[in-house]
Design a protein around this motif. Structure first.
Motif, mmCIF file in Angstrom:
data_model
loop_
_atom_site.group_PDB
_atom_site.id
_atom_site.type_symbol
_atom_site.label_atom_id
_atom_site.label_comp_id
_atom_site.label_asym_id
_atom_site.label_seq_id
_atom_site.Cartn_x
_atom_site.Cartn_y
_atom_site.Cartn_z
ATOM 1 N N ILE A 237 0.885 -1.185 0.004
ATOM 2 C CA ILE A 237 0.010 -0.035 -0.136
ATOM 3 C C ILE A 237 0.846 1.134 -0.012
ATOM 4 O O ILE A 237 0.488 2.313 -0.545
ATOM 5 C CB ILE A 237 -1.051 -0.109 1.189
ATOM 6 N N TYR A 238 2.114 1.011 0.796
ATOM 7 C CA TYR A 238 2.826 2.105 0.504
ATOM 8 C C TYR A 238 3.328 2.426 -0.985
ATOM 9 O O TYR A 238 3.554 3.777 -1.197
ATOM 10 C CB TYR A 238 4.123 2.093 1.771
ATOM 11 N N TYR A 239 3.641 1.385 -1.474
ATOM 12 C CA TYR A 239 4.179 1.695 -2.846
ATOM 13 C C TYR A 239 3.112 2.199 -3.737
ATOM 14 O O TYR A 239 3.238 2.916 -4.536
ATOM 15 C CB TYR A 239 4.617 0.299 -3.201
ATOM 16 N N GLN A 240 1.878 1.691 -3.445
ATOM 17 C CA GLN A 240 0.638 2.082 -4.498
ATOM 18 C C GLN A 240 0.707 3.774 -4.127
ATOM 19 O O GLN A 240 0.183 4.314 -4.990
ATOM 20 C CB GLN A 240 -0.678 1.417 -3.971
ATOM 21 N N ALA A 241 0.689 3.916 -3.020
ATOM 22 C CA ALA A 241 0.555 5.401 -2.686
ATOM 23 C C ALA A 241 1.661 6.480 -3.183
ATOM 24 O O ALA A 241 1.510 7.717 -3.304
ATOM 25 C CB ALA A 241 0.082 5.754 -1.354
ATOM 26 N N THR A 242 2.936 5.735 -3.310
ATOM 27 C CA THR A 242 4.073 6.713 -3.368
ATOM 28 C C THR A 242 4.760 6.605 -4.788
ATOM 29 O O THR A 242 5.531 7.357 -5.060
ATOM 30 C CB THR A 242 4.726 6.570 -2.201
ATOM 31 N N ASN A 243 4.760 5.267 -5.211
ATOM 32 C CA ASN A 243 5.674 4.733 -6.352
ATOM 33 C C ASN A 243 6.828 4.691 -5.878
ATOM 34 O O ASN A 243 7.826 4.896 -6.665
ATOM 35 C CB ASN A 243 5.479 5.590 -7.653
ATOM 36 N N ASP A 244 7.368 4.534 -4.751
ATOM 37 C CA ASP A 244 8.526 4.675 -4.255
ATOM 38 C C ASP A 244 9.367 3.291 -4.568
ATOM 39 O O ASP A 244 9.144 2.291 -3.746
ATOM 40 C CB ASP A 244 8.597 5.095 -2.581
ATOM 41 N N THR A 245 9.849 3.052 -5.660
ATOM 42 C CA THR A 245 10.552 1.649 -5.925
ATOM 43 C C THR A 245 11.690 1.564 -5.110
ATOM 44 O O THR A 245 11.878 0.274 -4.905
ATOM 45 C CB THR A 245 11.044 1.699 -7.458
ATOM 46 N N SER A 246 12.233 2.289 -4.625
ATOM 47 C CA SER A 246 13.511 2.288 -3.877
ATOM 48 C C SER A 246 13.451 1.639 -2.581
ATOM 49 O O SER A 246 13.980 0.392 -2.211
ATOM 50 C CB SER A 246 14.344 3.590 -3.603
ATOM 51 N N LEU A 247 12.165 1.459 -1.917
ATOM 52 C CA LEU A 247 11.508 0.745 -0.739
ATOM 53 C C LEU A 247 11.533 -0.434 -1.354
ATOM 54 O O LEU A 247 11.803 -1.416 -0.423
ATOM 55 C CB LEU A 247 10.427 1.511 -0.145
ATOM 56 N N LEU A 248 10.880 -0.672 -2.441
ATOM 57 C CA LEU A 248 10.745 -2.211 -2.801
ATOM 58 C C LEU A 248 11.798 -3.051 -2.918
ATOM 59 O O LEU A 248 11.952 -4.246 -2.441
ATOM 60 C CB LEU A 248 9.893 -2.287 -4.194
ATOM 61 N N PHE A 249 12.862 -2.366 -3.609
ATOM 62 C CA PHE A 249 14.091 -3.172 -3.763
ATOM 63 C C PHE A 249 14.757 -3.269 -2.288
ATOM 64 O O PHE A 249 15.420 -4.439 -2.229
ATOM 65 C CB PHE A 249 15.123 -2.231 -4.725
ATOM 66 N N HIS A 250 14.607 -2.357 -1.383
ATOM 67 C CA HIS A 250 15.102 -2.437 -0.164
ATOM 68 C C HIS A 250 14.717 -3.650 0.462
ATOM 69 O O HIS A 250 15.222 -4.514 1.186
ATOM 70 C CB HIS A 250 15.203 -1.193 0.846
ATOM 71 N N ALA A 251 13.120 -3.643 0.725
ATOM 72 C CA ALA A 251 12.381 -4.532 1.550
ATOM 73 C C ALA A 251 12.493 -6.167 0.972
ATOM 74 O O ALA A 251 12.374 -6.940 1.810
ATOM 75 C CB ALA A 251 10.768 -3.951 1.516
ATOM 76 N N PHE A 252 12.410 -6.215 -0.149
ATOM 77 C CA PHE A 252 12.000 -7.668 -0.898
ATOM 78 C C PHE A 252 13.054 -8.741 -0.346
ATOM 79 O O PHE A 252 12.325 -9.657 0.269
ATOM 80 C CB PHE A 252 12.453 -7.397 -2.509
ATOM 81 N N PRO A 253 14.357 -8.661 -0.259
ATOM 82 C CA PRO A 253 14.841 -9.518 0.438
ATOM 83 C C PRO A 253 14.507 -9.987 1.893
ATOM 84 O O PRO A 253 14.267 -11.059 2.322
ATOM 85 C CB PRO A 253 16.356 -9.356 0.407
ATOM 86 N N THR A 254 14.402 -9.005 2.554
ATOM 87 C CA THR A 254 13.753 -9.049 4.021
ATOM 88 C C THR A 254 12.294 -9.673 3.986
ATOM 89 O O THR A 254 12.024 -10.507 5.022
ATOM 90 C CB THR A 254 13.829 -7.740 4.718
ATOM 91 N N LEU A 255 11.332 -9.297 3.103
ATOM 92 C CA LEU A 255 10.270 -9.980 3.219
ATOM 93 C C LEU A 255 10.045 -11.470 2.799
ATOM 94 O O LEU A 255 9.445 -12.261 3.424
ATOM 95 C CB LEU A 255 9.284 -9.203 1.915
ATOM 96 N N ILE A 256 11.418 -11.921 2.104
ATOM 97 C CA ILE A 256 11.445 -13.381 1.772
ATOM 98 C C ILE A 256 11.914 -13.727 2.976
ATOM 99 O O ILE A 256 11.301 -14.886 3.345
ATOM 100 C CB ILE A 256 12.551 -13.499 0.492
ATOM 101 N N LYS A 257 12.758 -13.360 3.857
ATOM 102 C CA LYS A 257 13.121 -13.899 5.088
ATOM 103 C C LYS A 257 12.042 -14.039 6.115
ATOM 104 O O LYS A 257 11.646 -14.950 6.890
ATOM 105 C CB LYS A 257 13.939 -12.888 5.894
ATOM 106 N N GLU A 258 11.220 -13.010 6.007
ATOM 107 C CA GLU A 258 9.794 -12.991 7.075
ATOM 108 C C GLU A 258 8.864 -14.302 6.527
ATOM 109 O O GLU A 258 8.470 -15.056 7.376
ATOM 110 C CB GLU A 258 9.153 -11.730 6.809
ATOM 111 N N TYR A 259 8.750 -14.416 4.960
ATOM 112 C CA TYR A 259 8.080 -15.547 4.903
ATOM 113 C C TYR A 259 8.553 -16.984 5.195
ATOM 114 O O TYR A 259 7.955 -17.980 5.510
ATOM 115 C CB TYR A 259 7.689 -15.381 3.149
ATOM 116 N N ASN A 260 10.126 -17.106 4.938
ATOM 117 C CA ASN A 260 10.601 -18.120 5.333
ATOM 118 C C ASN A 260 10.375 -18.547 6.730
ATOM 119 O O ASN A 260 10.182 -19.642 7.114
ATOM 120 C CB ASN A 260 12.022 -18.002 5.303
ATOM 121 N N PHE A 261 10.249 -17.614 7.781
ATOM 122 C CA PHE A 261 9.937 -17.890 9.136
ATOM 123 C C PHE A 261 8.573 -18.487 9.297
ATOM 124 O O PHE A 261 8.376 -19.472 9.802
ATOM 125 C CB PHE A 261 9.873 -16.509 9.908
ATOM 126 N N TRP A 262 7.694 -17.910 8.576
ATOM 127 C CA TRP A 262 6.211 -18.717 8.572
ATOM 128 C C TRP A 262 6.311 -20.122 7.895
ATOM 129 O O TRP A 262 5.614 -20.743 8.405
ATOM 130 C CB TRP A 262 5.203 -17.483 8.119
#
Ligand SMILES: *[C@@H]1O[C@H](CO)[C@@H](O)[C@H](O)[C@H]1NC(C)=O
Ligand SMILES: *[C@@H]1O[C@H](CO)[C@@H](O)[C@H](O)[C@H]1NC(C)=O
Ligand SMILES: *[C@@H]1O[C@H](CO)[C@@H](O)[C@H](O)[C@H]1NC(C)=O
Ligand SMILES: *[C@@H]1O[C@H](CO)[C@@H](O)[C@H](O)[C@H]1NC(C)=O
Ligand SMILES: *[C@@H]1O[C@H](CO)[C@@H](O)[C@H](O)[C@H]1NC(C)=O
Ligand SMILES: *[C@@H]1O[C@H](CO)[C@@H](O)[C@H](O)[C@H]1NC(C)=O
Ligand SMILES: *[C@@H]1O[C@H](CO)[C@@H](O)[C@H](O)[C@H]1NC(C)=O
Ligand SMILES: *[C@@H]1O[C@H](CO)[C@@H](O)[C@H](O)[C@H]1NC(C)=O
Length: 307
Positions: A237-262
């Motif tokens: 939702i942050y991306y949809q509101a801002t088009n801030d792709t830099s956050l996407l690149f920063h977040a992606f590997p960490t989001l995978i880590k979180e998913y692996n935890f679950w």
């Protein structure tokens, strides 16, 4: 969000039903790292004494109080308190050795606060407009940052420090919460408070990097409990509101880590008795064997009344 909540409840209930019906068809991964190891804020003799004597009406008050003296000194003083100490004696002890609850947090300034965000212009009804502007203007009351500069060397607190500002739910909830923050961020984006929305997401990403998952809230007693995982949706939702792709690149590997935890730490394999097919079920589940530190007396009482 109704649907998502229903899904989580459903998964939760379903997994318990499966356990109850046929444990033979399940293999369970319950590997949670034990992280709540404070001799004060985690279950143990210290916490039990304070909480079961009900020094405060709300058990959460005590676990949110930072010490004013080094940990060893507090523990030593505690060991000198007689077994039969009254509630008043305990209260005296606490007021000598502990600061007030939530003292590690100070108000944060919301930079570029928009006084007329565009959503207000779309509201026709004067009553709704009045309501919306009040909600919008409430954000500064809930914005916080961490300031532990008052703490002595060796002093401890249950707060998990964060580098950036954030918005708290308020009241007894003096810290950042995981899934609550999804809804907070939805509101911040409507209010065009993009900076603090991004800060909150970055704090959560730091949690995943440090602890492997996002705890229920930013207190050490929440460190082996998560909440319905909504970090991916926050980024979305942050991306949809801002088009801030830099956050996407920063977040992606960490989001995978979180998913692996679950996937790896809270999931179960379920084998269908009919097809013998094996399924993986990612569960929202907590492995907890003692009263929650922040609701210690309340949990204890619930169990006592039930048995
Ligand atoms: C998840 O499980 C792995 C393997 O059992 C363990 O090393 C890791 O610490 C666990 N992660 C968390 C966050 O508990
Ligand atoms: C999780 O934390 C609670 C409270 O801090 C503790 O009682 C419990 O034993 C912990 N569970 C695990 C699996 O470490
Ligand atoms: C606890 O609640 C009672 C009644 O609601 C009140 O009289 C008392 O002052 C409260 N005590 C504390 C420590 O807040
Ligand atoms: C606690 O016990 C001691 C003896 O073991 C007694 O002298 C003292 O009066 C008791 N204090 C309270 C508050 O009951
Ligand atoms: C906060 O920033 C410092 C310095 O950049 C870093 O060492 C630390 O790990 C950060 N804290 C968190 C919670 O990420
Ligand atoms: C998360 O924190 C809230 C607030 O203290 C609490 O009500 C809830 O039980 C916690 N969740 C879990 C799974 O313990
Ligand atoms: C984001 O980019 C899309 C495609 O370029 C555009 O349609 C949209 O208006 C942009 N949104 C914002 C908030 O800038
Ligand atoms: C349990 O964890 C192990 C090691 O992390 C992993 O190989 C296995 O697939 C996990 N089981 C489930 C049900 O996810």
């Amino acid at each position: 969000m109704k649907t998502q909540w229903t899904t989580f409840t459903h998964v939760f209930v379903t997994s318990w039903m499966l356990v109850a019906v046929n444990p033979g068809y399940l293999s369970v991964n319950a590997s949670y790292r034990y992280l709540c190891d404070s001799p004060i804020y985690c279950p143990g003799p210290f916490l039990e004494k304070i909480q079961l004597n009900r020094v405060f009406n709300d058990s959460k008050t005590f676990v949110d109080m930072p010490t004013l003296k080094p940990l060893e000194e507090v523990i030593a003083a505690f060991s000198r308190i007689p077994q039969n100490a009254s509630r008043d004696t305990l209260l005296d002890f606490i007021s000598t050795y502990f600061g007030s609850e939530g003292q590690e947090l100070v108000p944060a300034t919301l930079d570029h606060f928009p006084y007329h965000p565009s959503f207000l212009q779309k509201i026709r009804s004067p009553i709704l407009y009045e309501f919306a502007i009040r909600v919008h203007n409430y954000w500064p009351n809930l914005a916080r940052k961490v300031d532990q500069s008052f703490m002595c060397a060796g002093c401890v607190s249950s707060f998990i420090p964060m580098n950036r500002s954030f918005v708290i739910p308020g009241g007894r909830f003096r810290e950042i919460y995981y899934w609550d923050s999804y809804f907070v961020i939805e509101g911040l984006l409507v209010s065009e408070l993009y900076g603090v929305a991004k800060d909150m997401i970055l704090n959560f990403l730091d949690f995943v990097e440090t602890y492997g998952f996002v705890p229920n809230g930013s207190r050490i007693y929440y460190l082996n409990r998560s909440q319905p995982p909504l970090l991916v949706q926050m980024v979305k939702i942050y991306y949809q509101a801002t088009n801030d792709t830099s956050l996407l690149f920063h977040a992606f590997p960490t989001l995978i880590k979180e998913y692996n935890f679950w996937r790896q730490n809270t999931s179960i394999h379920v084998t269908s008795p009919k097809s013998q097919k094996r399924y993986t079920l990612n569960r929202y589940i907590v492995h907890n064997i003692s009263p929650r530190p922040e609701s210690y007396f309340e949990d204890y009482e619930t169990v006592e009344l039930a048995t």
